[in-house]
Write a protein that holds these residues in place. Structure first.
Motif, PDB file in Angstrom:
ATOM      1  N   UNK A 274     -15.401 -39.822   6.452  1.00 35.37           N
ATOM      2  CA  UNK A 274     -15.790 -41.235   6.439  1.00 35.37           C
ATOM      3  C   UNK A 274     -15.159 -41.929   7.638  1.00 35.37           C
ATOM      4  N   UNK A 275     -15.707 -43.086   7.977  1.00 34.78           N
ATOM      5  CA  UNK A 275     -15.207 -43.892   9.094  1.00 34.78           C
ATOM      6  C   UNK A 275     -14.705 -45.209   8.541  1.00 34.78           C
ATOM      7  N   UNK A 276     -13.436 -45.505   8.782  1.00 34.77           N
ATOM      8  CA  UNK A 276     -12.848 -46.738   8.288  1.00 34.77           C
ATOM      9  C   UNK A 276     -13.247 -47.944   9.099  1.00 34.77           C
ATOM     10  N   UNK A 277     -12.834 -49.122   8.630  1.00 33.78           N
ATOM     11  CA  UNK A 277     -13.184 -50.361   9.332  1.00 33.78           C
ATOM     12  C   UNK A 277     -12.540 -50.438  10.710  1.00 33.78           C
ATOM     13  N   UNK A 278     -11.497 -49.627  10.904  1.00 32.35           N
ATOM     14  CA  UNK A 278     -10.830 -49.590  12.215  1.00 32.35           C
ATOM     15  C   UNK A 278     -11.469 -48.577  13.159  1.00 32.35           C
ATOM     16  N   UNK A 279     -12.561 -47.925  12.702  1.00 28.98           N
ATOM     17  CA  UNK A 279     -13.258 -46.963  13.539  1.00 28.98           C
ATOM     18  C   UNK A 279     -12.657 -45.572  13.528  1.00 28.98           C
ATOM     19  N   UNK A 280     -11.608 -45.367  12.727  1.00 25.85           N
ATOM     20  CA  UNK A 280     -10.950 -44.074  12.660  1.00 25.85           C
ATOM     21  C   UNK A 280     -11.691 -43.147  11.695  1.00 25.85           C
ATOM     22  N   UNK A 281     -11.777 -41.882  12.090  1.00 25.79           N
ATOM     23  CA  UNK A 281     -12.469 -40.887  11.274  1.00 25.79           C
ATOM     24  C   UNK A 281     -11.485 -40.195  10.347  1.00 25.79           C
ATOM     25  N   UNK A 282     -11.831 -40.169   9.060  1.00 26.49           N
ATOM     26  CA  UNK A 282     -11.087 -39.368   8.086  1.00 26.49           C
ATOM     27  C   UNK A 282     -11.958 -38.173   7.741  1.00 26.49           C
ATOM     28  N   UNK A 283     -11.397 -36.984   7.874  1.00 19.96           N
ATOM     29  CA  UNK A 283     -12.208 -35.783   7.671  1.00 19.96           C
ATOM     30  C   UNK A 283     -11.394 -34.689   7.005  1.00 19.96           C
ATOM     31  N   UNK A 284     -12.019 -33.989   6.080  1.00 14.34           N
ATOM     32  CA  UNK A 284     -11.380 -32.833   5.454  1.00 14.34           C
ATOM     33  C   UNK A 284     -12.345 -31.658   5.432  1.00 14.34           C
ATOM     34  N   UNK A 285     -11.849 -30.536   5.880  1.00 17.05           N
ATOM     35  CA  UNK A 285     -12.657 -29.329   5.955  1.00 17.05           C
ATOM     36  C   UNK A 285     -12.801 -28.691   4.574  1.00 17.05           C
TER      37      UNK A 285
END
Length: 228
Positions: free
Chosen positions: A210-221
């Motif tokens: 997912x992409x947070x409101x700050x534009x940072x990507x959270x990702x889990x393999x």
């Protein structure tokens, strides 16, 4: 007509009394066996209520029997930790240390969409803000936010509020949600670049992103399943 009215009133009083004796839990807080008892009691009451040809006692006795069984099981659960585990089960940790426990989702037949829905109900719109999420035996979700993400009352700190948009889910269990890429202002090339930084070659290998409101990507393999 009067007979039906009286029978209905009697059964209503019996059912309400039985439910009061069972305890003061909300529907969402009932253990599986308690929910089963509640449903069965309502069904047992409806049969003699609709059919006046069935003796009233044939509806009351099964209700009292179910109530006695429920009280007995509750007493056993209260006295024995092992029995409580067998009857009620154990809480399941869905997120531990900020990591999604994929195997637990499969075991509990719980989906990421279920998790995201319950997080939103707790005013948590980004899964990256969660340190621990525990699925209780009642089906309720307990959440511990990451440090610095817990709620504070801005008025007490004399801070002006800043709007924070919910995180946008772009990959769920390997499926890329292309329409959400535009919402997150994330191009495919940028996504591929970010995934390569994490040593992920394909979106099919991603369990959740997912992409947070700050534009940072959270990702889990995705976890690699062991083959027998």
């Amino acid at each position: 007509m009067l007979v039906v009215f009286i029978r209905t009133l009697i059964l209503y009083i019996v059912v309400i009394t039985a439910m009061r004796i069972m305890g003061k839990r909300q529907i969402g807080q009932l253990q599986p066996f308690e929910l089963a008892v509640a449903i069965m009691i309502s069904e047992l009451a409806s049969i003699p209520m609709q059919n006046t040809g069935i003796p009233l006692v044939n509806g009351i006795i099964p209700i009292l029997t179910m109530l006695a069984a429920q009280i007995l099981i509750s007493f056993i659960s209260l006295k024995s930790t092992r029995a409580r585990t067998i009857i009620c089960g154990r809480p399941s940790v869905l997120i531990s240390g900020g990591r999604i426990m994929e195997q637990v989702f499969r075991k509990e037949l719980y989906t990421l969409n279920d998790l995201l829905e319950q997080l939103r109900s707790k005013d948590i719109y980004n899964i990256a803000d969660v340190e621990y999420a525990i699925l209780e035996t009642s089906g309720q979700l307990s959440v511990i936010p990451k440090a610095g993400k817990a709620k504070v009352i801005r008025e007490d700190l004399n801070l002006s509020g800043k709007y924070e948009a919910p995180a946008v889910e772009i990959i769920i269990d390997g499926d890329l949600i292309e329409k959400n890429l535009k919402l997150a202002k994330f191009s495919k090339s940028k996504l591929e670049s970010e995934l390569k930084k994490l040593n992920i070659q394909s979106t099919k290998d991603v369990f959740f992103a997912c992409v947070g409101s700050d534009g940072q990507l959270f990702c889990q393999k995705k976890e690699k399943t062991k083959r027998s």
